[in-house]
Design an enzyme around this catalytic site. Sequence first.
Site, PDB file in Angstrom:
ATOM      1  CG  HIS A 134      -0.578   0.457   2.502  1.00 21.76           C
ATOM      2  ND1 HIS A 134      -0.303  -0.763   3.550  1.00 21.76           N
ATOM      3  CD2 HIS A 134      -0.167   1.629   3.141  1.00 21.76           C
ATOM      4  CE1 HIS A 134       0.273  -0.072   4.570  1.00 21.76           C
ATOM      5  NE2 HIS A 134       0.298   1.007   4.218  1.00 21.76           N
TER       6      HIS A 134
ATOM      7  CG  ASP B 183      -0.025  -3.932   2.701  1.00 23.08           C
ATOM      8  OD1 ASP B 183       0.553  -3.514   1.582  1.00 23.08           O
ATOM      9  OD2 ASP B 183      -0.527  -3.173   3.826  1.00 23.08           O
TER      10      ASP B 183
ATOM     11  CB  SER C 247       2.877   1.704   6.207  1.00 20.16           C
ATOM     12  OG  SER C 247       1.836   2.235   6.650  1.00 20.16           O
TER      13      SER C 247
END
Length: 261
Positions: free
Chosen positions: A65, A120, A213
């Site tokens: 992402h 992811d 992230s």
Amino acid sequence: MWFLILFLALSLGGIDAAPPVQSRIVGGFNCEKNSQPWHVAVYRYNKYICGGVLLDRNWVLTAAHCHVSQYNVWLGKTKLFQREPSAQHRMVSKSFPHPDYNMSLLIIHNPEPEDDESNDLMLLRLSEPADITDAVKPIALPTEEPKLGSTCLVSGWGSITPTKFQTPDDLQCVSIKLLPNEVCVKNHNQKVTDVMLCAGEMGGGKDTCKGDSGGPLICDGVLHGITAWGPIPCGKPNTPGVYTKLIKFTNWIKDTMAKNP
């Protein structure tokens, strides 16, 4: 993924209180210098967007992402906004998001219960190899399942406060516990699948957040996950963070690296 959505929303909304970044550590402490030599800062042009993990001299692992049109990375940094003699800058020649990641989730939207953030992860091929030093070292992929109850360390330059977006200069670390996935299934609306890990502190106050992230989840000294998504605001009681479970992807990672020397 929620971290990235909020980051983009803040950026587009003209928030000018802090440099734009993605997710960050809440309730942590300054990492000891060179204690996380595999931690990578991933940029789009001159804007920090995500963390990453150095797997070998040529490859960085991050979250799918975090996908954008252009990347460059800094290795060996402990301070995000300062020049450091130990730091190495590299361009990224090609990115490899996992083929089963749902790229349509990158469109800004409110998270829905049917959203599935599985797979992811993304590999970044460096344009030239990293130099291995005390400040820049790769970390190995896991070879076995992580143990529930393990103490895990996460690191990042994401927001240090759960509600107001505030980015640190120093790389942050925090210790959390690896929990049964059922805990995250019970406390999150989005899907929690068998390719994810659930980790955090049930009492709250310690968590990854906006800007973390793609950074590493290291349990009992072994890289087992990368930061994926979690609650907003970060660090809420009874709502641990969710991480990509790397033992499920070691074959894809190794195959992708081998086919793109």
